[in-house]
Every structure is written in structure tokens, then in C-alpha cells.
Design a protein around this motif. Structure first.
Motif, mmCIF file in Angstrom:
data_model
loop_
_atom_site.group_PDB
_atom_site.id
_atom_site.type_symbol
_atom_site.label_atom_id
_atom_site.label_comp_id
_atom_site.label_asym_id
_atom_site.label_seq_id
_atom_site.Cartn_x
_atom_site.Cartn_y
_atom_site.Cartn_z
ATOM 1 N N GLU A 199 -11.053 -1.495 10.921
ATOM 2 C CA GLU A 199 -10.975 -2.449 12.024
ATOM 3 C C GLU A 199 -11.382 -3.845 11.523
ATOM 4 O O GLU A 199 -10.746 -4.845 11.834
ATOM 5 C CB GLU A 199 -11.916 -1.992 13.137
ATOM 6 N N MET A 200 -12.428 -3.887 10.713
ATOM 7 C CA MET A 200 -12.862 -5.163 10.150
ATOM 8 C C MET A 200 -11.806 -5.715 9.192
ATOM 9 O O MET A 200 -11.559 -6.919 9.144
ATOM 10 C CB MET A 200 -14.200 -4.985 9.413
ATOM 11 N N VAL A 201 -11.177 -4.812 8.441
ATOM 12 C CA VAL A 201 -10.140 -5.251 7.501
ATOM 13 C C VAL A 201 -9.002 -5.933 8.264
ATOM 14 O O VAL A 201 -8.565 -7.027 7.919
ATOM 15 C CB VAL A 201 -9.600 -4.045 6.681
ATOM 16 N N VAL A 202 -8.546 -5.274 9.340
ATOM 17 C CA VAL A 202 -7.440 -5.819 10.132
ATOM 18 C C VAL A 202 -7.845 -7.175 10.722
ATOM 19 O O VAL A 202 -7.072 -8.124 10.744
ATOM 20 C CB VAL A 202 -7.045 -4.835 11.256
ATOM 21 N N ASP A 203 -9.088 -7.243 11.152
ATOM 22 C CA ASP A 203 -9.581 -8.431 11.825
ATOM 23 C C ASP A 203 -9.772 -9.622 10.878
ATOM 24 O O ASP A 203 -9.530 -10.766 11.239
ATOM 25 C CB ASP A 203 -10.929 -8.063 12.470
ATOM 26 N N LEU A 204 -10.227 -9.345 9.658
ATOM 27 C CA LEU A 204 -10.677 -10.431 8.779
ATOM 28 C C LEU A 204 -9.786 -10.744 7.586
ATOM 29 O O LEU A 204 -9.779 -11.872 7.101
ATOM 30 C CB LEU A 204 -12.052 -10.061 8.193
ATOM 31 N N CYS A 205 -9.100 -9.720 7.083
ATOM 32 C CA CYS A 205 -8.450 -9.889 5.778
ATOM 33 C C CYS A 205 -6.927 -9.814 5.883
ATOM 34 O O CYS A 205 -6.384 -8.747 6.167
ATOM 35 C CB CYS A 205 -8.921 -8.814 4.814
ATOM 36 N N PRO A 206 -6.227 -10.893 5.624
ATOM 37 C CA PRO A 206 -4.760 -10.853 5.658
ATOM 38 C C PRO A 206 -4.157 -9.993 4.542
ATOM 39 O O PRO A 206 -3.035 -9.543 4.652
ATOM 40 C CB PRO A 206 -4.351 -12.315 5.475
ATOM 41 N N ARG A 207 -4.915 -9.749 3.476
ATOM 42 C CA ARG A 207 -4.378 -8.963 2.351
ATOM 43 C C ARG A 207 -5.358 -7.850 1.999
ATOM 44 O O ARG A 207 -6.568 -8.011 2.136
ATOM 45 C CB ARG A 207 -4.171 -9.868 1.136
ATOM 46 N N ALA A 208 -4.803 -6.714 1.558
ATOM 47 C CA ALA A 208 -5.649 -5.581 1.186
ATOM 48 C C ALA A 208 -5.179 -4.982 -0.136
ATOM 49 O O ALA A 208 -3.979 -4.958 -0.437
ATOM 50 C CB ALA A 208 -5.617 -4.517 2.282
ATOM 51 N N VAL A 209 -6.163 -4.529 -0.915
ATOM 52 C CA VAL A 209 -5.888 -3.874 -2.196
ATOM 53 C C VAL A 209 -6.383 -2.438 -2.075
ATOM 54 O O VAL A 209 -7.535 -2.208 -1.712
ATOM 55 C CB VAL A 209 -6.626 -4.601 -3.340
ATOM 56 N N LEU A 210 -5.483 -1.494 -2.337
ATOM 57 C CA LEU A 210 -5.858 -0.074 -2.282
ATOM 58 C C LEU A 210 -6.158 0.406 -3.689
ATOM 59 O O LEU A 210 -5.319 0.301 -4.597
ATOM 60 C CB LEU A 210 -4.700 0.734 -1.668
ATOM 61 N N LEU A 211 -7.384 0.904 -3.862
ATOM 62 C CA LEU A 211 -7.847 1.384 -5.162
ATOM 63 C C LEU A 211 -8.014 2.898 -5.077
ATOM 64 O O LEU A 211 -8.504 3.416 -4.066
ATOM 65 C CB LEU A 211 -9.200 0.721 -5.434
ATOM 66 N N ASP A 212 -7.610 3.626 -6.101
ATOM 67 C CA ASP A 212 -7.917 5.061 -6.171
ATOM 68 C C ASP A 212 -8.008 5.452 -7.634
ATOM 69 O O ASP A 212 -7.207 4.995 -8.471
ATOM 70 C CB ASP A 212 -6.831 5.883 -5.455
ATOM 71 N N ARG A 213 -9.025 6.255 -7.953
ATOM 72 C CA ARG A 213 -9.263 6.693 -9.335
ATOM 73 C C ARG A 213 -9.249 5.539 -10.325
ATOM 74 O O ARG A 213 -8.659 5.634 -11.401
ATOM 75 C CB ARG A 213 -8.234 7.740 -9.745
ATOM 76 N N GLY A 214 -9.839 4.428 -9.907
ATOM 77 C CA GLY A 214 -9.982 3.300 -10.817
ATOM 78 C C GLY A 214 -8.729 2.487 -11.037
ATOM 79 O O GLY A 214 -8.684 1.657 -11.947
ATOM 80 N N ARG A 215 -7.697 2.741 -10.239
ATOM 81 C CA ARG A 215 -6.448 1.985 -10.414
ATOM 82 C C ARG A 215 -6.022 1.308 -9.115
ATOM 83 O O ARG A 215 -6.267 1.854 -8.030
ATOM 84 C CB ARG A 215 -5.302 2.922 -10.825
ATOM 85 N N VAL A 216 -5.350 0.178 -9.246
ATOM 86 C CA VAL A 216 -4.781 -0.478 -8.067
ATOM 87 C C VAL A 216 -3.491 0.255 -7.706
ATOM 88 O O VAL A 216 -2.538 0.277 -8.480
ATOM 89 C CB VAL A 216 -4.493 -1.974 -8.329
ATOM 90 N N ILE A 217 -3.492 0.865 -6.515
ATOM 91 C CA ILE A 217 -2.325 1.614 -6.050
ATOM 92 C C ILE A 217 -1.379 0.691 -5.285
ATOM 93 O O ILE A 217 -0.169 0.805 -5.370
ATOM 94 C CB ILE A 217 -2.762 2.765 -5.106
ATOM 95 N N ALA A 218 -1.942 -0.231 -4.506
ATOM 96 C CA ALA A 218 -1.121 -1.169 -3.733
ATOM 97 C C ALA A 218 -1.905 -2.445 -3.508
ATOM 98 O O ALA A 218 -3.138 -2.418 -3.434
ATOM 99 C CB ALA A 218 -0.735 -0.545 -2.398
#
Ligand code: ADP
Length: 250
Positions: A199-218
Motif C-alpha cells: 500500500e505504501m509502495v503504491v502510494d509513494l513510489c512511481p517505480r518498483a524493483v522486484l528482487l529475488d535470490r539476489g537478482r533484479v527480476i523486474a
């Protein structure tokens, strides 16, 4: 314009050999607010700690990280840390002093600021964190949510240009969460925010980085990334309900 943060192929393994970051690259422009999301163990905390060169042993390979254009390395880490504020995941990790006032004064005193400037920065930081009267209190006697506000005040008092936040809404009640979002929204700084609070992400951040197992997925606009249900589910997350009645950032 030089980005606030530029990370190229950052790798990090803990002393026991566990690889926590496996070739992370991302860039954050001055004034941008970017969310770092991902399941437990994805490497979010490790990334934030590498970015401000927290421990000499954790310094990434020379030149893999640039902060405001300066490569992070042994000789530059102290200077860079002056402009980078890191709010730790566990507030107890951050306390060094017997009173809240001393705690919040600590950073500005280390910088050698004049007394009047220190006092102004401390009062302003306590007010922004919503605890203007907490100066005489003992940090260890506060509730978890109050401790978190003290940590935030201590970071803000140093006037960081880049703010790294590790799960800042944990332990905050709904009003505390709302107030924190308002504080962060009004700060004229670059923010990288690691959180499960979508909810905070949607509210505050126009961009998001998805990390999993130490890698940028998106690395995509927030609305676009969080709406991608198969991708979110594949990485231990869920499409937040809040998206069903929200429009994407304009
Ligand atoms: P996140 O913040 O996304 O939950 P972390 O950065 O805390 O992820 O952890 C990334 C990986 O590094 C995980 O596999 C975790 O178990 C491991 N890890 C974290 N801290 C240590 C440590 N001190 N020693 C060894 N491995 C660690």
C-alpha cells in the motif's frame, strides 16, 4: 543529470559463502522514490547495507556502486555515508545513547556542525518524525513504533540527500504508517524503500524493483509491476487489493 544512485553488477556473499546479491544493477535519479520489493531473503536488506558501505567488509567491488557520481570504495565510504541515511530494519540496532535527544544529536555532532545548526536540525527532525517532546525519554523504554520514529528522526537530523529505508512501517499502527508516508512524501530527497507494505509502495513510489535470490527480476512502473499477478505470485508476493480501486501514477 548524474543519478543519485547507480549500481552496476553488484555481487555480495556473506562470510559463510551465501550469495545474497548476484549481479544487481539499478539506477535511481535525483528526487526519485523507488520501491524495492521481493520475498524474505531476496537480498533487500543486504543491498541497502552495501549501498552505504556500512561495514568495510561489506564494501562492494570498487566502482560497482556510484552515489551522486562518486564510486563507493574504502576511501570514499565515510564521505558518502554523510549524504546517505539508512533506516535499519531493527530499531534496536540503531541506538547508542541514553536519551532520545542525544541519539538524534549524534550524527550532526559527528559532522561537527555548529551548536545552533545542530539544535535546529534536531528539533526539526523530532517534529517531522511526530515526536517533538521525546527529547528527554530513554530510547530503550519506548514502544517499538516509538523507537522507529526515533530512528527516523536520527536519520533525518543528518539531512541525507539519499534515504535508504528498510521496512520502515513494521511496528507502526495505521496512523503511524499514514504519518510516515506523509513525512516521506514531503522530503526533498531521493528514496529507495525496501518493504512488504505494498500500500505504501503504491502510494509513494512511481517505480518498483522486484528482487529475488539476489537478482533484479523486474524494474518497472509500480502499477504495471504490482498488477502483474503471475509475476508477483511467482516471487512470493500478491497483487495488492488496493490496486483494484486505484489508478496508475500519472
Ligand atoms: P531480505 O532483506 O530481502 O529479506 P536479506 O538481505 O536479509 O534479504 O538476505 C539475503 C540472503 O542473505 C538470505 O538468503 C539470507 O539468509 C542471507 N543472509 C542475510 N544475512 C546473513 C548473514 N549475516 N550471514 C549469512 N547469510 C545471511
Amino acid at each position: 543529470m548524474t543519478p543519485s544512485l547507480d549500481v552496476r553488477n553488484l555481487c555480495y556473499a556473506y562470510p559463510d559463502g551465501r550469495v545474497a546479491l548476484d549481479g544487481v544493477s539499478l539506477s535511481v535519479a535525483e528526487g526519485e522514490r523507488v520501491a524495492l520489493i521481493g520475498p524474505n531473503g531476496a537480498g533487500k536488506s543486504t543491498l541497502l547495507q552495501c549501498l552505504n558501505g556500512l561495514l568495510p567488509a561489506r564494501l562492494p567491488r570498487e566502482a560497482a556502486v556510484r552515489v551522486f557520481g562518486t564510486p563507493l570504495g574504502e576511501t570514499t565510504a565515510d564521505g558518502i555515508r554523510r549524504s546517505v541515511g539508512l533506516l535499519f530494519q531493527d530499531p534496536d540496532d540503531q541506538f547508542l545513547c541514553p536519551t532520545v535527544r542525544e541519539e538524534v544529536r549524534f550524527g550532526p555532532e559527528q559532522f561537527g556542525w555548529e551548536e545552533a545548526r545542530i539544535e535546529e536540525a534536531v528539533a526539526d527532525a523530532l517534529a517531522r518524525a511526530g515526536i517533538p517532546d521525546f527529547g528527554p525519554r530513554e530510547p530503550h523504554h519506548l514502544s517499538r513504533g516509538e523507537k522507529r520514529r526515533v530512528c527516523l528522526a536520527a536519520v533525518l537530523a543528518c539531512s541525507p540527500r539519499l534515504l535508504l529505508l528498510d521496512e520502515p512501517t513494521t511496528d507502526l499502527d495505521p496512523r503511524g504508517k499514514r504519518e510516515l508516508r506523509e513525512v516521506l512524501r514531503t522530503l526533498p530527497v531521493t528514496i529507495l524503500l525496501a518493504t512488504h507494505d505494498l500500500e505504501m509502495v503504491v502510494d509513494l513510489c512511481p517505480r518498483a524493483v522486484l528482487l529475488d535470490r539476489g537478482r533484479v527480476i523486474a524494474n518497472r512502473p509500480t502499477f504495471d509491476l504490482l498488477s502483474d499477478e503471475p509475476l508477483m505470485l511467482a516471487h512470493g508476493l500478491e497483487r495488492p487489493h488496493i490496486l483494484s480501486h486505484r489508478h496508475p501514477h500519472g
